[in-house]
Design an enzyme around this catalytic site. Structure first.
Site, PDB file in Angstrom:
ATOM      1  NE  ARG A   1      -3.407   2.222   3.127  1.00  0.00           N
ATOM      2  CZ  ARG A   1      -4.556   2.682   2.372  1.00  0.00           C
ATOM      3  NH1 ARG A   1      -5.081   1.949   1.662  1.00  0.00           N
ATOM      4  NH2 ARG A   1      -5.060   3.830   2.669  1.00  0.00           N
TER       5      ARG A   1
ATOM      6  CB  VAL B   1      -5.441   6.329  -1.470  1.00  0.00           C
ATOM      7  CG1 VAL B   1      -5.363   4.711  -0.981  1.00  0.00           C
ATOM      8  CG2 VAL B   1      -4.751   6.738  -2.677  1.00  0.00           C
ATOM      9  CB  SER B   2     -10.674   4.465   0.642  1.00  0.00           C
ATOM     10  OG  SER B   2     -11.368   5.327  -0.381  1.00  0.00           O
ATOM     11  CB  ALA B   3      -9.374   4.086   5.608  1.00  0.00           C
TER      12      ALA B   3
ATOM     13  CG  PHE C   1     -16.086   7.296  -0.757  1.00  0.00           C
ATOM     14  CD1 PHE C   1     -14.985   6.998  -1.561  1.00  0.00           C
ATOM     15  CD2 PHE C   1     -16.566   6.458  -0.014  1.00  0.00           C
ATOM     16  CE1 PHE C   1     -14.560   5.629  -1.452  1.00  0.00           C
ATOM     17  CE2 PHE C   1     -16.268   5.198   0.170  1.00  0.00           C
ATOM     18  CZ  PHE C   1     -15.135   4.690  -0.718  1.00  0.00           C
TER      19      PHE C   1
END
Length: 428
Positions: A42, A75-77, A221
């Site tokens: 990641r 970038v989402s969790a 979001f």
């Protein structure tokens, strides 16, 4: 982006710890999703972040802001990415479209579909597309097609056939009918859908001429850009900036009826409904949004706050309007400090009666839907006649008609969906 040398062993350790935490809290239940989150590095997709930031299980990494400092891309969790990947049920050989690029999520999708599958990632922002292309190529995923364009207009030209799954990674107010038309029968659409001001990651399956939900999980979001962008409407209650009511589907028919509401005494009543400080209350939020026609979100400017209203969360309070009356939800701690009790404050000439109406809805949620799976959500094309829709609240959008209905308590007990992260009752 930064060029910082990192210790790969330390990165691996943090990645393992993040995945372990998401397994422990019940977020990750799919072995396939676990494998790809452990495999894909990641941190290489968020080079502007420290390793600790990259592998924080519950925090997104913001990758672009506009000139006003508003988040434009992120970038989402890991928690959100794992949740949505599981909702999408991605398998080998599938054809998958991602709406909203970043690179990392497309890499997860590429791992899940394998060599026989296809992944197309679409974004409207040239900078985001360039970044995603660079990161995917640099980290071993050149097969992912990253396309510059407005996904609201479709993406059929970039797939060999209809999509088996569409994963939307930007907040959407509507469901483009182009997505539906390019989704295979039985295919899944997972979208952070805004309904009456509340966003839920909704997993929908195509069944003939409409979509039906299997889950709706709380999330947040960055909103979608382009033709699909949608702005909430703001109503200032006192004629100042102190108290604002945000409406997702248009203002009340006659907003002027509220002009004198706050000159009446504040009604304060308590519901007797107590929830643990870490108990999920996302179904309560959506239940009130479904049952109250004038549902909205109240916010209070901290610098202008006179104490006229007293929500426990000044930036996000569930509220509703009825004629010249408005009410909002608040909480107070129980004597043992382990729970909070919900209460209702109301203003207006019929404030006491309206407060009682809201209280009864909270009590009905506690009796019939607390701990249950949440609502049944279905999506039909805009223009579908009312008599062809199932019962429940109908939310009309540009391209779609969304229906929200609640199963009876007996059904809820049989159909429970695990709710992962919760709130302390202070907001979404």
């Amino acid at each position: 982006m930064t060029d910082v040398t990192v210790d790969p062993d330390h990165a691996m350790k943090l990645r393992e710890q993040a995945v372990d935490a998401l397994i422990a809290d019940g977020t990750i239940t799919s072995p396939q999703v676990e494998v790809v989150l452990r495999k894909v590095p990641r941190h290489l997709f968020v080079p502007e972040a420290s390793l600790e930031q990259a592998y924080s299980p519950y925090n997104a990494v913001i990758t672009k802001r506009d000139k006003y400092g508003i988040d434009m891309s992120s970038v989402s969790a890991p928690q959100i990415q794992a949740m949505m990947l599981q909702q999408a049920e991605i398998g080998p050989g599938m054809k998958v479209v991602e709406v909203g690029s970043g690179g990392l999520n497309a890499a997860y999708l590429a791992e899940l579909v394998g060599e026989a599958g296809e992944v197309v990632s679409v974004d409207i922002d040239p900078e985001v597309v360039a970044r995603a292309r660079h990161l995917l190529a640099a980290n071993g995923y050149p097969q992912v097609k990253v396309v510059l364009g407005d996904a609201d207009e479709g993406f059929r030209a970039h797939l060999s056939s209809e999509a088996d799954a569409i994963l939307v990674t930007a907040g959407a107010w509507d469901i483009s009918w182009a997505w539906f038309e390019q989704l295979a029968e039985g295919g899944r659409l997972v979208v952070p859908l805004r309904m009456r001001g509340l966003t839920r990651s909704v997993a929908l399956r195509r069944v003939g001429g409409h979509l039906v939900s299997s889950s709706a999980l709380i999330c947040g979001f960055v909103p979608m850009q382009g033709v699909a962008a949608h702005q909430e409407r703001l109503l200032l209650v006192r004629g100042t900036d102190e108290i604002g009511l945000r409406f997702d589907d248009g203002l009340p028919a006659d907003p002027s009826l509220l002009d004198n509401a706050v000159t009446t005494p504040r009604t304060e009543i308590w519901t007797g409904v107590e929830v643990g400080r870490t108990e999920p209350i996302d179904t309560l939020q959506l239940y009130l949004a479904t049952l109250l026609p004038g549902f909205c979100i109240m916010a209070v400017d901290a610098e202008l706050d006179t104490g006229l209203v007293a929500p426990n969360n000044r930036s996000f309070a569930l509220a509703a309007v009825e004629g010249g009356n408005f009410a909002y939800l608040t909480t107070r701690r129980t004597p043992d400090d382990k729970s909070v009790e919900y209460g209702v404050h109301a203003f207006g000439p019929a404030g006491p009666a309206f407060a009682d109406t809201v209280r009864e809805h909270v009590r009905a949620w506690a009796r019939e839907h607390r701990g249950g799976p949440g609502p049944h959500i279905a999506v039909y094309p805009a223009g579908t006649p009312d008599d062809q829709l199932p019962g429940g609240r109908v939310i009309d959008k540009k391209d779609s008609r969304i229906t929200i209905s609640w199963p009876p308590a007996a059904t809820a007990a049989e159909d429970q969906v695990a709710q992962h992260h919760s709130t302390d009752g202070t907001g979404e």
